[in-house]
Write a protein that holds these residues in place. Structure first.
Motif, PDB file in Angstrom:
ATOM      1  N   VAL A   1       0.841  -1.197   0.000  1.00  0.00           N
ATOM      2  CA  VAL A   1       0.000   0.000   0.000  1.00  0.00           C
ATOM      3  C   VAL A   1       0.876   1.246   0.000  1.00  0.00           C
ATOM      4  N   LEU A   2       1.921   1.240   0.813  1.00  0.00           N
ATOM      5  CA  LEU A   2       2.863   2.363   0.866  1.00  0.00           C
ATOM      6  C   LEU A   2       3.586   2.523  -0.469  1.00  0.00           C
ATOM      7  N   ILE A   3       4.057   1.412  -1.027  1.00  0.00           N
ATOM      8  CA  ILE A   3       4.781   1.460  -2.306  1.00  0.00           C
ATOM      9  C   ILE A   3       3.877   1.978  -3.423  1.00  0.00           C
ATOM     10  N   ALA A   4       2.634   1.472  -3.457  1.00  0.00           N
ATOM     11  CA  ALA A   4       1.683   1.918  -4.478  1.00  0.00           C
ATOM     12  C   ALA A   4       1.405   3.404  -4.344  1.00  0.00           C
ATOM     13  N   GLY A   5       1.252   3.883  -3.111  1.00  0.00           N
ATOM     14  CA  GLY A   5       0.991   5.308  -2.880  1.00  0.00           C
ATOM     15  C   GLY A   5       2.130   6.182  -3.374  1.00  0.00           C
ATOM     16  N   ILE A   6       3.359   5.779  -3.084  1.00  0.00           N
ATOM     17  CA  ILE A   6       4.535   6.551  -3.519  1.00  0.00           C
ATOM     18  C   ILE A   6       4.632   6.562  -5.046  1.00  0.00           C
ATOM     19  N   LEU A   7       4.433   5.417  -5.670  1.00  0.00           N
ATOM     20  CA  LEU A   7       4.490   5.333  -7.134  1.00  0.00           C
ATOM     21  C   LEU A   7       3.431   6.222  -7.775  1.00  0.00           C
ATOM     22  N   ILE A   8       2.230   6.215  -7.213  1.00  0.00           N
ATOM     23  CA  ILE A   8       1.144   7.022  -7.767  1.00  0.00           C
ATOM     24  C   ILE A   8       1.476   8.510  -7.693  1.00  0.00           C
ATOM     25  N   VAL A   9       2.028   8.948  -6.563  1.00  0.00           N
ATOM     26  CA  VAL A   9       2.395  10.361  -6.411  1.00  0.00           C
ATOM     27  C   VAL A   9       3.484  10.740  -7.415  1.00  0.00           C
ATOM     28  N   VAL A  10       4.504   9.903  -7.530  1.00  0.00           N
ATOM     29  CA  VAL A  10       5.622  10.187  -8.453  1.00  0.00           C
ATOM     30  C   VAL A  10       5.140  10.258  -9.900  1.00  0.00           C
ATOM     31  N   LEU A  11       4.346   9.260 -10.310  1.00  0.00           N
ATOM     32  CA  LEU A  11       3.848   9.240 -11.686  1.00  0.00           C
ATOM     33  C   LEU A  11       2.875  10.387 -11.956  1.00  0.00           C
ATOM     34  N   SER A  12       2.123  10.791 -10.940  1.00  0.00           N
ATOM     35  CA  SER A  12       1.194  11.922 -11.100  1.00  0.00           C
ATOM     36  C   SER A  12       1.956  13.211 -11.350  1.00  0.00           C
ATOM     37  N   ILE A  13       3.019  13.411 -10.603  1.00  0.00           N
ATOM     38  CA  ILE A  13       3.858  14.611 -10.791  1.00  0.00           C
ATOM     39  C   ILE A  13       4.502  14.593 -12.175  1.00  0.00           C
ATOM     40  N   LEU A  14       5.009  13.432 -12.568  1.00  0.00           N
ATOM     41  CA  LEU A  14       5.631  13.301 -13.897  1.00  0.00           C
ATOM     42  C   LEU A  14       4.596  13.554 -14.996  1.00  0.00           C
ATOM     43  N   SER A  15       3.380  13.047 -14.793  1.00  0.00           N
ATOM     44  CA  SER A  15       2.298  13.278 -15.766  1.00  0.00           C
ATOM     45  C   SER A  15       2.003  14.764 -15.896  1.00  0.00           C
ATOM     46  N   HIS A  16       1.961  15.451 -14.765  1.00  0.00           N
ATOM     47  CA  HIS A  16       1.694  16.895 -14.777  1.00  0.00           C
ATOM     48  C   HIS A  16       2.746  17.640 -15.597  1.00  0.00           C
ATOM     49  N   LEU A  17       3.992  17.286 -15.416  1.00  0.00           N
ATOM     50  CA  LEU A  17       5.081  17.948 -16.145  1.00  0.00           C
ATOM     51  C   LEU A  17       4.996  17.677 -17.639  1.00  0.00           C
TER      52      LEU A  17
END
Length: 390
Positions: free
Chosen positions: A149-165
């Motif tokens: 759950v922690l790993i999935a949460g971190i990945l989602i945040v990172v990919l969301s930021i990358l998507s925004h950029l």
């Protein structure tokens, strides 16, 4: 490499990231992060110790599940629609991309904080106050959330930021093929929000609150929620799933036809989805779960539960039809009339729930079905006689 090629690569990269986010949401975290824990705690075969399986911990996970289901429904819906919209070039994708970045970031942070604060006694006390009316929690018990759950949460945040950029650098939000206009794609996220907030959350809360006014109705509602429909395919699924299916089917057909489908398509798809729902309800009606001697020895309670169950499956069919037509119209024929009809449906539904609560849960569900019929009639008016953007 030419500028057009770079932009094209970035656009494709955004679609890939949206798809990756959707996959992580589905398989990395999953919709049942907290509901699985709740079922384990409520199971007679639970292996949890007494402290972990206490009522205080149960209401904590119920509260977290209520928040998570709202976030998950919003995030997965707009993310999947955004990914599909980029691939098949559908108007309104710009709105979905903005919404996807926000909701994915929020749900990622929620998963991370859930893991970190799972044993926080103060947070447990807050949910104990909400559900039990007492501000206390003797102990948080053992950790139930896995590291995934922690790993999935971190990945989602990172990919969301990358998507925004990438979204900003690609300029996709300004491209004509993806940008919503007054006639198409302007209300693309409305049905998702409506199904998730009004149908799955607010209306369900109203039914729960109104049933609590009577001990008998409250008992019937608990049986319906925790036993009668629990785990039943389609019947136990959130309504936003039907909205997502309707939007995806519409976008794919629009792409194949290379033009917007006619307004009558909303009715045809609504009828198709309603028939599927009706068939599921008929199958369920012939295989009703046993009540007497299983959940209650009171024949009146069992009789009221069956009656309320029949009322709910009727409501279920009308819900599916209404939400399907609403979803397609919001995508292909955005009009202010649709917003008015949806708002009216919400107000009438909630009002009828509390007005009819004295007559029992069956009457409440019948009232909601009546609201669906009125709103569906309004949408049919928009389909066959409405025109313009008034």
């Amino acid at each position: 490499m030419k500028k057009d090629e770079i932009i094209r690569i970035r656009v494709v990269s955004v679609a890939v990231l949206m798809a990756a986010l959707a996959l992580i949401l589905i398989f990395g975290a999953g919709s049942g992060v907290f509901s699985k824990i709740i079922k384990e705690m409520s199971s007679a075969d639970s292996q949890m110790d007494a402290v972990s399986a206490s009522m205080y911990n149960l209401v904590f996970y119920r509260g977290m599940n209520a928040c998570y289901e709202l976030l998950f429904g919003a995030a997965i819906s707009v993310t999947v629609i955004a990914a599909a919209g980029i691939i098949i070039k559908i108007k309104g994708t710009d709105i979905c991309l903005r919404a996807a970045v926000v909701t994915d970031t929020v749900i990622g942070i929620f998963l991370v904080l859930s893991f970190i604060l799972e044993k926080n006694v103060f947070l447990h006390r807050i949910f104990a106050k909400i559900y039990l009316g007492v501000f206390e929690a003797p102990a948080a018990g053992e950790r139930q959330l896995g590291v995934h759950v922690l790993i999935a949460g971190i990945l989602i945040v990172v990919l969301s930021i990358l998507s925004h950029l990438l979204i900003k650098s690609s300029g996709i939000l300004k491209m004509t093929a993806y940008k919503s206009d007054k006639s198409q794609g302007r209300f693309i996220v409305l049905p998702v929000i409506y199904a998730m907030l009004i149908i799955d959350a607010v209306r369900e809360w109203a039914v729960s609150a109104s049933s609590g006014l009577s001990p008998l109705s409250g008992q019937v509602y608990e049986i319906l929620r925790d036993y009668y429909f629990d785990g039943r395919f389609l019947l136990d699924m959130p309504k936003w799933i039907f909205v997502l299916a309707a939007v995806l089917i519409t976008t794919v057909i629009t792409a194949l036809l290379k033009k917007s489908v006619g307004k009558s398509f909303s009715v045809l798809l609504g009828v198709l989805f309603a028939v599927i729902a009706a068939v599921r309800c008929i199958v369920f009606a012939f295989n009703l779960p046993a009540l007497f001697g299983v959940v209650s020895l009171d024949e009146k309670v069992c009789s009221m539960t069956d009656t309320a169950g029949y009322a709910y499956i009727v409501l279920f069919v009308f819900d599916v039809f209404f939400l399907t037509v609403l979803s397609v119209l919001c995508l292909i024929n955005a009009q202010k009339k649709i917003l008015i009809i949806a708002s009216g449906h919400a107000v009438i539904s909630i009002a009828l729930i509390f007005i009819l609560s004295f007559a029992g849960i069956a009457a409440v569900y019948a009232g909601c079905a009546a609201a669906d019929v009125l709103a569906s009639a309004g949408l049919l008016y928009v389909v066959y006689t409405g025109s313009g953007n008034h």
